[in-house]
Design an enzyme around this catalytic site. Structure first.
Site, PDB file in Angstrom:
ATOM      1  N   CYS A 119     -14.770  21.207  90.505  1.00 58.35           N
ATOM      2  CA  CYS A 119     -15.325  21.230  89.154  1.00 58.35           C
ATOM      3  C   CYS A 119     -16.202  22.466  89.010  1.00 58.35           C
ATOM      4  O   CYS A 119     -17.005  22.775  89.899  1.00 58.35           O
ATOM      5  CB  CYS A 119     -16.141  19.964  88.895  1.00 58.35           C
ATOM      6  SG  CYS A 119     -16.896  19.892  87.257  1.00 58.35           S
ATOM      7  N   GLU A 162     -11.280  16.270  82.264  1.00 60.50           N
ATOM      8  CA  GLU A 162     -12.012  16.840  81.129  1.00 60.50           C
ATOM      9  C   GLU A 162     -12.515  15.755  80.175  1.00 60.50           C
ATOM     10  O   GLU A 162     -13.633  15.853  79.650  1.00 60.50           O
ATOM     11  CB  GLU A 162     -11.141  17.857  80.386  1.00 60.50           C
ATOM     12  CG  GLU A 162     -10.712  19.049  81.227  1.00 60.50           C
ATOM     13  CD  GLU A 162     -11.865  19.737  81.928  1.00 60.50           C
ATOM     14  OE1 GLU A 162     -12.973  19.790  81.367  1.00 60.50           O
ATOM     15  OE2 GLU A 162     -11.653  20.219  83.057  1.00 60.50           O
TER      16      GLU A 162
END
Length: 208
Positions: A119, A162
């Protein structure tokens, strides 16, 4: 300060936007549904800034909270430049640039798979996350057109990652923590198409 004004300030800076890192409260709060808070021209500029920032990072997705904006907007794009064996094992196929507005997902079927994820807001680390291999994503695009689509394989993983950001969820919340590995270790030791060796040697389980 009104949200539109804050975004105008962000966009006044040249180059990619700054990416917020874990520990910032904006990453832990559900984002506000988009309901016309930005005029179309400003929304288009913000989406373009997200695209530029995602490419520069580089990453395959970026959610608005990752640049400090608590709106339910994310962008994804994956050219998927991977070897054939990786493509087959992970279902990683090219995904064109897409804008997701107010997305939500639900699993399609019971199949799950675990793979290393990273991430942009948790730099330097990766961990194995078990996720549904097929999901139905609903929402809209940046022009208000309805989105109702089934994603499979790696694209399904991207849209889950997301969308989770927009719910205040980081991938580490769903990860097998025994798999947590520095990026260099993943590249040097766990770069196989699947994390089976990592599971065996680090002592965690993968979905059947």
């Amino acid at each position: 300060m009104p949200l539109a004004e804050r975004i105008e300030q962000l966009l006044a800076m040249e180059g990619p936007l700054s990416i917020v890192e874990a520990g910032d409260p904006v990453l832990r709060q559900p984002a506000e549904p988009f309901d016309g808070q930005l005029q179309p021209a400003l929304l288009a500029r913000f989406v373009e800034a997200l695209r530029v920032t995602m490419h520069a990072a580089p990453g395959v997705g970026l959610a608005a909270p990752q640049v400090g904006v608590p709106l339910r907007i994310a962008v994804i794009e994956d050219p998927a430049p991977v070897p054939e064996e990786v493509r087959l094992a992970r279902g990683r196929v090219p995904q064109p640039f897409r804008v997701l507005v107010n997305p939500s997902y639900e699993p399609v079927g019971a199949a799950r798979a675990g793979f290393f994820e990273g991430c942009l807001s948790v730099p330097g680390w990766q961990a194995v996350v078990a996720r549904p291999t097929r999901v139905r994503l609903t929402g809209s695009d940046e022009h208000g057109r309805a989105l109702d689509e089934v994603f499979t394989g790696w694209p399904a993983r991207i849209v889950q990652h997301e969308t989770d950001h927009l719910d205040g969820v980081l991938y580490v919340d769903r990860a097998e923590l025994r798999s947590l590995s520095a990026n260099g270790t993943v590249a040097g030791r766990w770069a196989q198409p699947t994390p089976e060796a990592a599971a065996r040697e680090l002592g965690f389980e993968l979905p059947d």
